[in-house]
Write a protein that holds these residues in place. Structure first.
Motif, PDB file in Angstrom:
ATOM      1  N   CYS A  14       0.827  -1.216   0.000  1.00 32.57           N
ATOM      2  CA  CYS A  14       0.000   0.000   0.000  1.00 32.57           C
ATOM      3  C   CYS A  14       0.858   1.260   0.000  1.00 32.57           C
ATOM      4  O   CYS A  14       0.549   2.231  -0.693  1.00 32.57           O
ATOM      5  CB  CYS A  14      -0.945  -0.001   1.199  1.00 32.57           C
ATOM      6  SG  CYS A  14      -2.263  -1.228   1.075  1.00 32.57           S
ATOM      7  N   ASN A  15       1.953   1.231   0.773  1.00 32.64           N
ATOM      8  CA  ASN A  15       2.874   2.373   0.772  1.00 32.64           C
ATOM      9  C   ASN A  15       3.446   2.592  -0.627  1.00 32.64           C
ATOM     10  O   ASN A  15       3.513   3.731  -1.103  1.00 32.64           O
ATOM     11  CB  ASN A  15       4.009   2.159   1.776  1.00 32.64           C
ATOM     12  CG  ASN A  15       3.547   2.262   3.211  1.00 32.64           C
ATOM     13  OD1 ASN A  15       2.489   2.805   3.506  1.00 32.64           O
ATOM     14  ND2 ASN A  15       4.328   1.704   4.118  1.00 32.64           N
ATOM     15  N   ASP A  16       3.841   1.510  -1.286  1.00 30.21           N
ATOM     16  CA  ASP A  16       4.384   1.611  -2.641  1.00 30.21           C
ATOM     17  C   ASP A  16       3.338   2.139  -3.627  1.00 30.21           C
ATOM     18  O   ASP A  16       3.663   2.873  -4.557  1.00 30.21           O
ATOM     19  CB  ASP A  16       4.893   0.254  -3.127  1.00 30.21           C
ATOM     20  CG  ASP A  16       6.172  -0.196  -2.426  1.00 30.21           C
ATOM     21  OD1 ASP A  16       6.838   0.644  -1.778  1.00 30.21           O
ATOM     22  OD2 ASP A  16       6.499  -1.400  -2.519  1.00 30.21           O
ATOM     23  N   LEU A  17       2.081   1.729  -3.401  1.00 30.54           N
ATOM     24  CA  LEU A  17       0.990   2.163  -4.284  1.00 30.54           C
ATOM     25  C   LEU A  17       0.449   3.548  -3.916  1.00 30.54           C
ATOM     26  O   LEU A  17      -0.373   4.101  -4.639  1.00 30.54           O
ATOM     27  CB  LEU A  17      -0.161   1.148  -4.235  1.00 30.54           C
ATOM     28  CG  LEU A  17       0.143  -0.251  -4.742  1.00 30.54           C
ATOM     29  CD1 LEU A  17      -1.043  -1.176  -4.477  1.00 30.54           C
ATOM     30  CD2 LEU A  17       0.486  -0.220  -6.228  1.00 30.54           C
ATOM     31  N   GLN A  18       0.910   4.085  -2.788  1.00 26.73           N
ATOM     32  CA  GLN A  18       0.439   5.369  -2.265  1.00 26.73           C
ATOM     33  C   GLN A  18      -1.065   5.327  -1.990  1.00 26.73           C
ATOM     34  O   GLN A  18      -1.819   6.241  -2.347  1.00 26.73           O
ATOM     35  CB  GLN A  18       0.814   6.509  -3.219  1.00 26.73           C
ATOM     36  CG  GLN A  18       2.306   6.600  -3.439  1.00 26.73           C
ATOM     37  CD  GLN A  18       2.671   7.442  -4.647  1.00 26.73           C
ATOM     38  OE1 GLN A  18       1.860   8.152  -5.211  1.00 26.73           O
ATOM     39  NE2 GLN A  18       3.933   7.356  -5.055  1.00 26.73           N
ATOM     40  N   VAL A  19      -1.497   4.214  -1.356  1.00 24.28           N
ATOM     41  CA  VAL A  19      -2.897   3.993  -1.031  1.00 24.28           C
ATOM     42  C   VAL A  19      -2.982   3.622   0.446  1.00 24.28           C
ATOM     43  O   VAL A  19      -2.171   2.824   0.935  1.00 24.28           O
ATOM     44  CB  VAL A  19      -3.479   2.829  -1.883  1.00 24.28           C
ATOM     45  CG1 VAL A  19      -4.858   2.452  -1.437  1.00 24.28           C
ATOM     46  CG2 VAL A  19      -3.472   3.192  -3.353  1.00 24.28           C
ATOM     47  N   ASP A  20      -3.949   4.162   1.153  1.00 30.69           N
ATOM     48  CA  ASP A  20      -4.189   3.792   2.546  1.00 30.69           C
ATOM     49  C   ASP A  20      -4.639   2.334   2.591  1.00 30.69           C
ATOM     50  O   ASP A  20      -5.491   1.931   1.796  1.00 30.69           O
ATOM     51  CB  ASP A  20      -5.276   4.707   3.135  1.00 30.69           C
ATOM     52  CG  ASP A  20      -5.470   4.488   4.613  1.00 30.69           C
ATOM     53  OD1 ASP A  20      -5.843   3.355   5.007  1.00 30.69           O
ATOM     54  OD2 ASP A  20      -5.277   5.442   5.390  1.00 30.69           O
ATOM     55  N   PRO A  21      -4.099   1.528   3.501  1.00 32.30           N
ATOM     56  CA  PRO A  21      -4.520   0.122   3.572  1.00 32.30           C
ATOM     57  C   PRO A  21      -6.026  -0.058   3.802  1.00 32.30           C
ATOM     58  O   PRO A  21      -6.584  -1.090   3.437  1.00 32.30           O
ATOM     59  CB  PRO A  21      -3.720  -0.433   4.760  1.00 32.30           C
ATOM     60  CG  PRO A  21      -2.544   0.474   4.883  1.00 32.30           C
ATOM     61  CD  PRO A  21      -3.019   1.827   4.438  1.00 32.30           C
ATOM     62  N   GLN A  22      -6.685   0.943   4.386  1.00 33.66           N
ATOM     63  CA  GLN A  22      -8.123   0.851   4.641  1.00 33.66           C
ATOM     64  C   GLN A  22      -8.956   1.460   3.512  1.00 33.66           C
ATOM     65  O   GLN A  22     -10.185   1.516   3.608  1.00 33.66           O
ATOM     66  CB  GLN A  22      -8.469   1.522   5.971  1.00 33.66           C
ATOM     67  CG  GLN A  22      -7.838   0.788   7.135  1.00 33.66           C
ATOM     68  CD  GLN A  22      -8.168   1.406   8.468  1.00 33.66           C
ATOM     69  OE1 GLN A  22      -8.723   2.483   8.563  1.00 33.66           O
ATOM     70  NE2 GLN A  22      -7.807   0.710   9.537  1.00 33.66           N
ATOM     71  N   ASP A  23      -8.318   1.889   2.441  1.00 27.59           N
ATOM     72  CA  ASP A  23      -9.024   2.422   1.277  1.00 27.59           C
ATOM     73  C   ASP A  23      -9.807   1.284   0.622  1.00 27.59           C
ATOM     74  O   ASP A  23      -9.299   0.177   0.464  1.00 27.59           O
ATOM     75  CB  ASP A  23      -8.004   3.004   0.293  1.00 27.59           C
ATOM     76  CG  ASP A  23      -8.624   3.772  -0.862  1.00 27.59           C
ATOM     77  OD1 ASP A  23      -9.596   3.274  -1.462  1.00 27.59           O
ATOM     78  OD2 ASP A  23      -8.108   4.858  -1.180  1.00 27.59           O
TER      79      ASP A  23
END
Length: 187
Positions: free
Chosen positions: A11-20
């Motif tokens: 998620c960090n690599d994708l720049q997305v919150d894990p709870q998105d």
């Protein structure tokens, strides 16, 4: 296996919150059997099906996966997938707290105004795990009933819990004889 820590790094690599909610869509594409983990096969098969062979392509596909939530058929598939994905291994029902979290995530996307009332009702009156029948029929209720539930048929084949919810709404003045209260309409 990629477990919760690995998914957080992804998620960090994708720049997305894990709870998105898009991570639920990613898991749906991967046909993940369990929340917060991907088997090697699920991960690679899912990436291949999505045409992803690099981090850049994965990042580019995020907006596509987010847009799939707007498609009524795909939303229903993702919603139904979420039940099995989110329940504990070996359980037939979904823990109430997990179900409530999933409903708040999913219905925020669908914008069902009664979701907060549903969650409050469950916490006040039910406080038990959620069956797959109740899970799937709630989406039918949210999609087919008007806001005041004036087209709700108490004699229909609804799970008892949904019948009790409609009674709860009437008892608490949230809906009255097929009309919704002002506070519900504003939500």
């Amino acid at each position: 296996m990629i477990l919760a820590d690995g998914i957080t790094l992804l998620c960090n690599d994708l720049q997305v919150d894990p709870q998105d909610i898009v991570m639920l869509v990613v898991s749906w594409h991967m046909k993940a059997s369990t929340m917060c983990e991907y088997s090697k096969e699920e991960f690679f098969t899912g990436l291949q099906a999505l045409g992803i062979d690099s981090l850049e392509k994965f990042i580019q596909r995020i907006s596509f996966m987010r847009s799939e939530l707007k498609d009524e058929q795909k939303f229903r598939e993702i919603y139904n997938f979420a039940f099995g994905w989110a329940k504990e291994k070996g359980q037939k029902s979904l823990a109430l707290d997990t179900a409530i979290g999933m409903w708040q995530l999913l219905f925020a996307e669908m914008q069902w105004p009664l979701v907060d009332h549903w969650c409050q009702f469950l916490q006040a009156r039910h406080n038990k795990a959620i069956s797959q029948d109740t899970w799937s029929q709630l989406l039918v209720l949210a999609r087919t009933m008007d806001l005041a539930l004036s087209n709700y048929d108490a004699e229909g084949a609804w799970p008892c819990l949904i019948d009790e919810f409609v009674e709860y709404l009437n008892e608490n003045g949230i809906i009255q004889n097929g009309e919704s209260s002002d506070s519900t309409q504003k939500r």
